[in-house]
Design a protein around this motif. Sequence first.
Motif, PDB file in Angstrom:
ATOM      1  N   SER A   1       0.854  -1.295   0.106  1.00  0.00           N
ATOM      2  CA  SER A   1       0.197   0.060   0.025  1.00  0.00           C
ATOM      3  C   SER A   1       0.860   1.271   0.067  1.00  0.00           C
ATOM      4  O   SER A   1       0.349   2.170  -0.331  1.00  0.00           O
ATOM      5  CB  SER A   1      -0.991   0.059   1.128  1.00  0.00           C
ATOM      6  OG  SER A   1      -0.108  -0.043   2.576  1.00  0.00           O
TER       7      SER A   1
ATOM      8  N   PHE B   1       0.844   3.728  -3.240  1.00  0.00           N
ATOM      9  CA  PHE B   1      -0.311   4.707  -3.562  1.00  0.00           C
ATOM     10  C   PHE B   1      -0.321   5.798  -2.312  1.00  0.00           C
ATOM     11  O   PHE B   1      -0.811   6.879  -2.746  1.00  0.00           O
ATOM     12  CB  PHE B   1      -1.578   4.426  -3.624  1.00  0.00           C
ATOM     13  CG  PHE B   1      -2.391   3.574  -2.633  1.00  0.00           C
ATOM     14  CD1 PHE B   1      -3.096   4.523  -1.847  1.00  0.00           C
ATOM     15  CD2 PHE B   1      -2.523   2.051  -2.084  1.00  0.00           C
ATOM     16  CE1 PHE B   1      -3.945   4.331  -0.730  1.00  0.00           C
ATOM     17  CE2 PHE B   1      -3.105   2.059  -0.886  1.00  0.00           C
ATOM     18  CZ  PHE B   1      -3.759   3.183  -0.229  1.00  0.00           C
TER      19      PHE B   1
ATOM     20  N   LEU C   1     -10.998   7.037  -2.105  1.00  0.00           N
ATOM     21  CA  LEU C   1      -9.848   5.917  -2.597  1.00  0.00           C
ATOM     22  C   LEU C   1     -10.756   4.716  -3.078  1.00  0.00           C
ATOM     23  O   LEU C   1     -11.939   4.369  -2.862  1.00  0.00           O
ATOM     24  CB  LEU C   1      -9.276   5.339  -1.227  1.00  0.00           C
ATOM     25  CG  LEU C   1      -8.583   6.328  -0.240  1.00  0.00           C
ATOM     26  CD1 LEU C   1      -8.103   5.287   0.741  1.00  0.00           C
ATOM     27  CD2 LEU C   1      -7.383   6.765  -1.036  1.00  0.00           C
ATOM     28  N   SER C   2     -10.196   3.987  -4.024  1.00  0.00           N
ATOM     29  CA  SER C   2     -10.693   2.983  -4.841  1.00  0.00           C
ATOM     30  C   SER C   2     -10.878   1.853  -3.563  1.00  0.00           C
ATOM     31  O   SER C   2     -10.304   1.797  -2.615  1.00  0.00           O
ATOM     32  CB  SER C   2      -9.721   2.667  -5.804  1.00  0.00           C
ATOM     33  OG  SER C   2      -8.622   1.756  -5.426  1.00  0.00           O
TER      34      SER C   2
ATOM     35  N   GLN D   1      -7.660  -0.031  -2.985  1.00  0.00           N
ATOM     36  CA  GLN D   1      -6.900   0.942  -2.048  1.00  0.00           C
ATOM     37  C   GLN D   1      -7.435   0.680  -0.627  1.00  0.00           C
ATOM     38  O   GLN D   1      -6.646   0.464   0.353  1.00  0.00           O
ATOM     39  CB  GLN D   1      -6.737   2.254  -2.449  1.00  0.00           C
ATOM     40  CG  GLN D   1      -6.167   2.668  -3.781  1.00  0.00           C
ATOM     41  CD  GLN D   1      -6.191   4.120  -4.254  1.00  0.00           C
ATOM     42  OE1 GLN D   1      -7.067   4.734  -4.021  1.00  0.00           O
ATOM     43  NE2 GLN D   1      -5.121   4.357  -4.963  1.00  0.00           N
ATOM     44  N   LYS D   2      -8.646   0.889  -0.599  1.00  0.00           N
ATOM     45  CA  LYS D   2      -9.000   0.726   1.085  1.00  0.00           C
ATOM     46  C   LYS D   2      -8.841  -0.881   1.495  1.00  0.00           C
ATOM     47  O   LYS D   2      -8.627  -0.829   2.556  1.00  0.00           O
ATOM     48  CB  LYS D   2     -10.721   0.794   1.012  1.00  0.00           C
ATOM     49  CG  LYS D   2     -11.182   2.387   0.726  1.00  0.00           C
ATOM     50  CD  LYS D   2     -12.573   2.335   0.671  1.00  0.00           C
ATOM     51  CE  LYS D   2     -13.437   2.045  -0.446  1.00  0.00           C
ATOM     52  NZ  LYS D   2     -14.715   2.387  -0.320  1.00  0.00           N
TER      53      LYS D   2
ATOM     54  N   LEU E   1      -6.107  -2.553   0.744  1.00  0.00           N
ATOM     55  CA  LEU E   1      -5.128  -2.781   1.084  1.00  0.00           C
ATOM     56  C   LEU E   1      -4.711  -1.991   2.219  1.00  0.00           C
ATOM     57  O   LEU E   1      -3.825  -2.514   2.981  1.00  0.00           O
ATOM     58  CB  LEU E   1      -4.054  -1.931   0.136  1.00  0.00           C
ATOM     59  CG  LEU E   1      -3.773  -2.588  -1.616  1.00  0.00           C
ATOM     60  CD1 LEU E   1      -3.117  -1.773  -2.483  1.00  0.00           C
ATOM     61  CD2 LEU E   1      -3.196  -3.951  -1.435  1.00  0.00           C
TER      62      LEU E   1
ATOM     63  N   THR F   1      -1.851  -6.943  -8.364  1.00  0.00           N
ATOM     64  CA  THR F   1      -1.449  -6.874  -6.858  1.00  0.00           C
ATOM     65  C   THR F   1      -1.789  -7.829  -6.132  1.00  0.00           C
ATOM     66  O   THR F   1      -1.264  -8.301  -4.981  1.00  0.00           O
ATOM     67  CB  THR F   1      -2.427  -5.578  -6.432  1.00  0.00           C
ATOM     68  OG1 THR F   1      -2.246  -4.484  -7.318  1.00  0.00           O
ATOM     69  CG2 THR F   1      -2.099  -5.267  -5.127  1.00  0.00           C
TER      70      THR F   1
END
Length: 590
Positions: free
Chosen positions: A465, A468, A487-488, A491-492, A494, A521
Amino acid sequence: MAEKKKTNNKSTLKEVWGYIEKYRLYLSLSILLAALTVVLTLYVPILVGYAVDNIAGPGNVSFKGLVPILVKIAAVVGVTALGQWVMNTINNKITYNVVRDLRDEAFKKIERLPLAYIDSHRSGEIVSRVIADADQFADGLLLGFTQLFTGIMTIFGTLFFMFRINIWIAFAVVVLTPASLLVAKFIAARTYAMSKEQARTRGEQTALIDENINNLKVVKAFSREKRSVEEFDEINDRLYTCSLKAVFFSSTTNPATRFINNIVYAAVALTGAIMACSGSFAGSITVGNLVSFLSYANQYTKPFNEISGVVTELQNAIACAQRLLSLINEKAELPDSEDAAVIEDAAGNVDIRNVSFSYEPQQKLIENLNLSVKPGQRIAIVGHTGCGKTTLINLLMRFYDVRSGEIDVDGRDIRDVTRHSLRKAYGMVLQETWLKSGTIRENITMGRPDATEEEIKQAAVAAHSYGFIRRLPDGFDTVIGEDGGSLSQGQKQLLCITRVMLCLPPMLILDEATSSIDTRTEIKIQKAFGSLMEGRTSFIVAHRLSTIREADLILVMDSGKIVEQGTHRELMKKDGYYAELYNSQFSLVH
């Protein structure tokens, strides 16, 4: 039914009094100030009567006697105003302390409620109880403190002074008073029913708004905007109807009682004027006395208007208090036993023996489940939706207690250890992410607030993480909104994984932990999880079976039972239920 409502009201008032009683010193001071202001307020008409008698009749004006009376009136009015200001300040303090305590109790109870309650109630409705109903209760309680004490004291005080001035007119006032009380009682009974319905419907509306805001993307994706508006309009119309009825009944209280009180006032004025001007009862009442009496008659009837309004508001407040207290009085999850052990440095032995569980007694789910997990093993749990995978996780974390059988961690039944230490022994990453409003750092360090900057960075690097995060405007100090803000989803997820990476618990639960992450990822995360799970007992719930091929043991569940278990190779050789699931996924892909 009426008797049940009366009993409920009594028990509610008794509970509310328990919260008020903590501030009895302030309450006593408020009552003393109420008595003082009432006495001073009732002393003013006597002074006004004296002043009138000093100027009654042509050529009978005594300025020498009038000036000291006017000075005294000014002083009494000033002291009364100061006393009322202090009393209102104290009343505000009592009211908002009580409401603060109730909200505090309610929120603490929410934290202690079993998940079964949360799962069976709409979140918006619970929020409505803690916020809207508490506000409505505060309004009613404050009005009660502000007007109830002074109103009751004013009634008795004015009666005392009226009987001193003229017993006959005072008696007439007392005889006519019950009519006002009967009208107020009749209206208050109907106001309560409407207020209760209003509070319930308001909670229903709040729940709908909360659901639509939280799931607006889904609403738009399925073009349900029109349907959602229709649902809202239906509830809004019901709220309009019951609110209108509640306001109608409450608003009729004042004019109805005022009409009765005006009749009383007119009767007093007429009778007093006849007595003061006629030869009969000569000398029994002066013009000044009549002025004082009329002032008392007005002050006597005014509290009935106020108290009837207060009673109406209190009916609404009681209805709201009942909803709030019903939440506070809900049964909390069973507390830890007094001799509950604390898990420290768990080795990771997990034994499930003859466990049976169902959310509803009539709908069986998990029956006679047995499993033995050794420290460091990676256990994957697979199966169709609804087969009991997530339920098993809920039982392991003791979000729900088993109906029969037992689950042991390191040889101890988890019902004999503290929930805090049990849940601290697990690191959990769910498919549904949860991030709070605040900085990235605050979200990552939720389990370890004392973590150093280097530890936070290492956890972010390990969870992939950091890439980003460092591109964000303020890095770890970037503030995000509720549930991750802009956040996408990946991303959340992660960030949630980073949170667990930082804690390094002895056992892990990964419930579709990489479902929202892209394939590239995900490969990196799987490697990170590989090092994280090294030496740690891990439970992995997965739909994508390609992610659990390296698991030490794969449990295949169906209808709450383990129908197959083994490694990926062993299960594929069996060519059974697992092989069918695995092949179906790849046939769908190709």
